[in-house]
Motif scaffolding. Structure first.
Motif, PDB file in Angstrom:
ATOM      1  N   ILE A   1       1.171  -1.105   0.043  1.00 19.05           N
ATOM      2  CA  ILE A   1       0.026   0.121  -0.034  1.00 19.05           C
ATOM      3  C   ILE A   1       1.086   1.110   0.016  1.00 19.05           C
ATOM      4  O   ILE A   1       1.802   1.342   0.664  1.00 19.05           O
ATOM      5  CB  ILE A   1      -0.911  -0.103   1.130  1.00 19.05           C
ATOM      6  CG1 ILE A   1      -1.629  -1.184   1.566  1.00 19.05           C
ATOM      7  CG2 ILE A   1      -1.650   1.204   1.201  1.00 19.05           C
ATOM      8  CD1 ILE A   1      -2.954  -1.509   0.690  1.00 19.05           C
ATOM      9  N   GLU A   2       0.636   2.473  -0.791  1.00 22.10           N
ATOM     10  CA  GLU A   2       1.383   3.440  -1.004  1.00 22.10           C
ATOM     11  C   GLU A   2       1.462   4.279   0.107  1.00 22.10           C
ATOM     12  O   GLU A   2       0.245   4.646   0.685  1.00 22.10           O
ATOM     13  CB  GLU A   2       1.109   4.253  -2.211  1.00 22.10           C
ATOM     14  CG  GLU A   2       2.023   5.219  -2.515  1.00 22.10           C
ATOM     15  CD  GLU A   2       1.641   6.088  -3.821  1.00 22.10           C
ATOM     16  OE1 GLU A   2       2.315   6.184  -4.825  1.00 22.10           O
ATOM     17  OE2 GLU A   2       0.280   6.527  -3.817  1.00 22.10           O
ATOM     18  N   ARG A   3       2.391   4.479   0.850  1.00 22.59           N
ATOM     19  CA  ARG A   3       2.642   5.380   2.053  1.00 22.59           C
ATOM     20  C   ARG A   3       2.153   6.612   1.530  1.00 22.59           C
ATOM     21  O   ARG A   3       2.255   7.277   0.684  1.00 22.59           O
ATOM     22  CB  ARG A   3       4.002   5.388   2.446  1.00 22.59           C
ATOM     23  CG  ARG A   3       4.259   5.350   3.966  1.00 22.59           C
ATOM     24  CD  ARG A   3       5.662   5.273   4.512  1.00 22.59           C
ATOM     25  NE  ARG A   3       6.605   5.403   3.360  1.00 22.59           N
ATOM     26  CZ  ARG A   3       8.006   4.915   3.432  1.00 22.59           C
ATOM     27  NH1 ARG A   3       8.281   4.441   4.566  1.00 22.59           N
ATOM     28  NH2 ARG A   3       8.949   4.870   2.246  1.00 22.59           N
ATOM     29  N   ASN A   4       1.551   7.461   2.743  1.00 23.88           N
ATOM     30  CA  ASN A   4       0.943   8.861   2.506  1.00 23.88           C
ATOM     31  C   ASN A   4      -0.276   8.963   1.819  1.00 23.88           C
ATOM     32  O   ASN A   4      -1.098   9.632   2.071  1.00 23.88           O
ATOM     33  CB  ASN A   4       2.162   9.898   1.744  1.00 23.88           C
ATOM     34  CG  ASN A   4       3.431   9.456   2.650  1.00 23.88           C
ATOM     35  OD1 ASN A   4       3.400   9.813   3.839  1.00 23.88           O
ATOM     36  ND2 ASN A   4       4.696   9.882   2.051  1.00 23.88           N
ATOM     37  N   THR A   5      -0.387   8.154   0.567  1.00 24.66           N
ATOM     38  CA  THR A   5      -1.764   8.331   0.041  1.00 24.66           C
ATOM     39  C   THR A   5      -2.726   7.094   0.681  1.00 24.66           C
ATOM     40  O   THR A   5      -3.797   7.028   0.289  1.00 24.66           O
ATOM     41  CB  THR A   5      -1.581   8.148  -1.412  1.00 24.66           C
ATOM     42  OG1 THR A   5      -1.103   6.716  -1.737  1.00 24.66           O
ATOM     43  CG2 THR A   5      -0.705   9.138  -2.086  1.00 24.66           C
ATOM     44  N   ASN A   6      -2.021   6.061   1.047  1.00 29.11           N
ATOM     45  CA  ASN A   6      -2.989   4.723   1.567  1.00 29.11           C
ATOM     46  C   ASN A   6      -3.437   4.084   0.201  1.00 29.11           C
ATOM     47  O   ASN A   6      -4.719   3.427   0.526  1.00 29.11           O
ATOM     48  CB  ASN A   6      -3.689   5.196   2.600  1.00 29.11           C
ATOM     49  CG  ASN A   6      -3.372   5.934   3.857  1.00 29.11           C
ATOM     50  OD1 ASN A   6      -1.803   5.932   4.121  1.00 29.11           O
ATOM     51  ND2 ASN A   6      -3.720   7.061   4.367  1.00 29.11           N
ATOM     52  N   LYS A   7      -2.997   4.118  -0.930  1.00 30.21           N
ATOM     53  CA  LYS A   7      -3.588   3.565  -1.915  1.00 30.21           C
ATOM     54  C   LYS A   7      -2.962   2.187  -2.164  1.00 30.21           C
ATOM     55  O   LYS A   7      -1.697   2.086  -2.151  1.00 30.21           O
ATOM     56  CB  LYS A   7      -3.358   4.591  -3.340  1.00 30.21           C
ATOM     57  CG  LYS A   7      -4.212   5.891  -3.036  1.00 30.21           C
ATOM     58  CD  LYS A   7      -4.277   6.746  -4.294  1.00 30.21           C
ATOM     59  CE  LYS A   7      -5.280   8.085  -4.223  1.00 30.21           C
ATOM     60  NZ  LYS A   7      -5.448   8.988  -4.985  1.00 30.21           N
ATOM     61  N   ARG A   8      -3.989   1.465  -2.998  1.00 32.69           N
ATOM     62  CA  ARG A   8      -3.618   0.093  -3.364  1.00 32.69           C
ATOM     63  C   ARG A   8      -2.648   0.248  -4.631  1.00 32.69           C
ATOM     64  O   ARG A   8      -2.901   1.323  -5.287  1.00 32.69           O
ATOM     65  CB  ARG A   8      -4.780  -0.680  -3.501  1.00 32.69           C
ATOM     66  CG  ARG A   8      -5.643  -1.205  -2.252  1.00 32.69           C
ATOM     67  CD  ARG A   8      -6.862  -1.848  -2.560  1.00 32.69           C
ATOM     68  NE  ARG A   8      -7.570  -1.543  -3.840  1.00 32.69           N
ATOM     69  CZ  ARG A   8      -8.498  -0.440  -3.705  1.00 32.69           C
ATOM     70  NH1 ARG A   8      -9.184  -0.063  -2.423  1.00 32.69           N
ATOM     71  NH2 ARG A   8      -9.232  -0.207  -4.759  1.00 32.69           N
ATOM     72  N   MET A   9      -2.162  -0.898  -5.070  1.00 36.75           N
ATOM     73  CA  MET A   9      -1.340  -0.788  -6.290  1.00 36.75           C
ATOM     74  C   MET A   9      -2.275  -0.653  -7.523  1.00 36.75           C
ATOM     75  O   MET A   9      -1.867  -0.179  -8.245  1.00 36.75           O
ATOM     76  CB  MET A   9      -0.401  -1.860  -6.404  1.00 36.75           C
ATOM     77  CG  MET A   9       0.762  -1.788  -5.464  1.00 36.75           C
ATOM     78  SD  MET A   9       1.853  -0.252  -5.749  1.00 36.75           S
ATOM     79  CE  MET A   9       1.543   0.561  -4.289  1.00 36.75           C
ATOM     80  N   ASP A  10      -3.391  -0.981  -7.511  1.00 39.36           N
ATOM     81  CA  ASP A  10      -4.544  -0.997  -8.613  1.00 39.36           C
ATOM     82  C   ASP A  10      -4.694   0.603  -8.751  1.00 39.36           C
ATOM     83  O   ASP A  10      -4.859   0.899 -10.076  1.00 39.36           O
ATOM     84  CB  ASP A  10      -5.710  -1.822  -8.303  1.00 39.36           C
ATOM     85  CG  ASP A  10      -6.504  -1.500  -7.257  1.00 39.36           C
ATOM     86  OD1 ASP A  10      -5.785  -1.310  -6.118  1.00 39.36           O
ATOM     87  OD2 ASP A  10      -7.531  -1.170  -7.287  1.00 39.36           O
ATOM     88  N   GLU A  11      -4.938   1.226  -7.662  1.00 43.90           N
ATOM     89  CA  GLU A  11      -5.282   2.514  -7.825  1.00 43.90           C
ATOM     90  C   GLU A  11      -3.962   3.381  -8.219  1.00 43.90           C
ATOM     91  O   GLU A  11      -3.997   4.110  -8.986  1.00 43.90           O
ATOM     92  CB  GLU A  11      -5.589   3.292  -6.400  1.00 43.90           C
ATOM     93  CG  GLU A  11      -6.940   2.440  -5.714  1.00 43.90           C
ATOM     94  CD  GLU A  11      -7.212   2.616  -4.340  1.00 43.90           C
ATOM     95  OE1 GLU A  11      -8.115   3.665  -4.226  1.00 43.90           O
ATOM     96  OE2 GLU A  11      -6.508   2.577  -3.593  1.00 43.90           O
ATOM     97  N   VAL A  12      -2.900   3.221  -7.723  1.00 45.68           N
ATOM     98  CA  VAL A  12      -1.660   3.687  -8.142  1.00 45.68           C
ATOM     99  C   VAL A  12      -1.267   3.589  -9.534  1.00 45.68           C
ATOM    100  O   VAL A  12      -1.163   4.426 -10.282  1.00 45.68           O
ATOM    101  CB  VAL A  12      -0.205   3.289  -7.304  1.00 45.68           C
ATOM    102  CG1 VAL A  12       0.805   3.802  -7.706  1.00 45.68           C
ATOM    103  CG2 VAL A  12      -0.568   3.608  -5.590  1.00 45.68           C
ATOM    104  N   VAL A  13      -1.298   2.294  -9.923  1.00 46.45           N
ATOM    105  CA  VAL A  13      -0.946   1.955 -11.540  1.00 46.45           C
ATOM    106  C   VAL A  13      -2.031   2.638 -12.381  1.00 46.45           C
ATOM    107  O   VAL A  13      -1.531   3.238 -13.370  1.00 46.45           O
ATOM    108  CB  VAL A  13      -1.038   0.386 -11.769  1.00 46.45           C
ATOM    109  CG1 VAL A  13      -0.688   0.170 -13.106  1.00 46.45           C
ATOM    110  CG2 VAL A  13      -0.008  -0.233 -10.831  1.00 46.45           C
TER     111      VAL A  13
END
Ligand SMILES: NC(=O)C1=CN([C@@H]2O[C@H](COP(=O)(O)OP(=O)(O)OC[C@H]3O[C@@H](n4cnc5c(N)ncnc54)[C@H](OP(=O)(O)O)[C@@H]3O)[C@@H](O)[C@H]2O)C=CC1
Ligand SMILES: O=C(CO)COP(=O)(O)O
Length: 333
Positions: free
Chosen positions: A110-122
């Protein structure tokens, strides 16, 4: 029919998965940022830095450090970069990936600071529609798969036909892929089990036995299921290969970097010392705080992630970490 597949990131799992794809009959191009790794794969069919156990990679694998060349004409682009660096690495590929290509994430974090999953980040970084994004997660310790030990995984995509295309592309005699449309569930399983693996490793390193490990794994599973469900996942996913399956593999093997990182903490190493001796990325370390933040955001208690966060940030010993898991009150399991 073999496809043209590009793997971004020639770490341990990226390289082992590249070998799976080549064994499945595809033409595989690895992209890596370090020239030594590119040259080693391209010229020697080796990745001596990240996957030294493999003496010769299949001939159908090549490598390049050139981004445009790497993804040109790719049918499938697989992303296997350390999760915290996915955004910064992928932004450089924006506009280069063919319009029809399916983008597959192998990452578990999970991305630190945004708390986003990798599906969201990608998807956000590449401006990718949901039907062209797939995630792969399961009990897949890279060294065992590189040794071609039988294993299985799960491919998730909102479009089940595209999940099936990816599953077919990575199916070999020793590697079996199942499909699902539960992308959120798969992402949550893969990322959150790493926090549990850190805690189990820590308990093992501190000298505790089976009861303690079973307690952490079971409570960890309950925690990741509750958080996953609140995020929109199907709770059933947590009882399959990507959930319980991956927990069993990761929490039970010194091949896991998360387990080993935790074990080193349990033996008394500091976070800095454990990081120095870690053989690859331990995704659970940055993901732990993101899980606590996500729990607060979704109003789901995350006692295991919270206590593990105290162990990582405040250096509390294992006994205190475990004592903090439960309140004094008697509750229904
Ligand atoms: N190993 C395993 O058994 C499994 C791993 N995974 C997941 O797959 C992902 C990758 O793991 P794995 O390959 O094992 O990890 P490694 O630590 O072996 O490799 C990490 C990769 O990320 C790359 N990277 C890091 N920062 C950047 C950056 N800024 N730009 C470009 N590339 C970068 C590294 O490149 P460089 O070499 O240049 O640093 C390296 O190729 C993780 O999310 C992990 O949880 C999932 C299942 C199994
Ligand atoms: O995810 C994995 C196995 O499924 C690999 O675990 P580690 O990242 O802890 O090595």
């Amino acid at each position: 029919m073999g496809r043209k597949i590009t793997v971004l990131g020639a770490g341990a799992w990226g390289t082992a998965f590249g070998q799976v794809l080549a064994d499945a009959g595809n033409d595989v191009t690895m992209w890596a940022r370090e020239p030594e790794i590119v040259e080693d794969i391209r010229d020697n069919r080796r990745n001596g830095v990240r996957l030294p156990s493999v003496k010769k990679l299949p001939d159908a694998i090549t490598a390049t450090g050139n981004r445009a060349e790497a993804v040109k004409d790719a049918d499938i682009v697989v992303v296997a970069i350390a999760a915290q660096f996915a955004r910064v690495a992928l932004v450089e590929f924006r506009g280069l990936i063919p319009e029809h290509a399916i983008v597959v994430s192998l990452m578990k974090g999970i991305e630190r600071n945004t708390n986003k999953r990798m599906d969201e980040v990608v998807r956000e970084t590449l401006d990718l529609p949901a039907d062209r994004f797939a995630a792969i997660s399961g009990p897949n310790l890279s060294k065992e798969i590189a040794d071609r030990h039988p294993a299985a995984t799960v491919v998730a995509c909102e479009n089940i036909d595209n999940a099936t295309i990816v599953a077919e592309a990575c199916t070999t005699k020793y590697f079996k892929a199942f499909v699902t449309t539960d992308v959120i569930g798969l992402e949550m399983c893969g990322s959150l089990k790493n926090v549990t693996a850190l805690a189990v490793g820590m308990a093992r390193g501190a000298g505790y036995g089976e009861n303690t490990a079973a307690m952490i794994e079971t409570r960890g599973l309950a925690e990741l299921t509750a958080l996953g469900a609140a995020a929109g996942a199907d709770p059933k996913t947590f009882f399959g290969l990507a959930g319980v399956g991956d927990l069993i593999a990761t929490c039970g093997s010194p091949l896991s970097r998360n387990y080993t990182f935790g074990s080193n903490l349990g033996k008394g190493l500091s976070v800095e010392e454990a990081t120095k001796v870690s053989n690859g990325v331990a995704e659970g370390v940055p993901t732990t705080d993101a899980v606590v933040a996500l729990g607060n955001q979704l109003d789901v208690p995350t006692p295991l992630a919270y206590q593990m966060s105290r162990a990582l940030n405040e250096g509390i010993p294992c006994a205190e970490m475990l004592a903090g898991l439960f309140g004094r009150e008697i509750t229904v399991e």
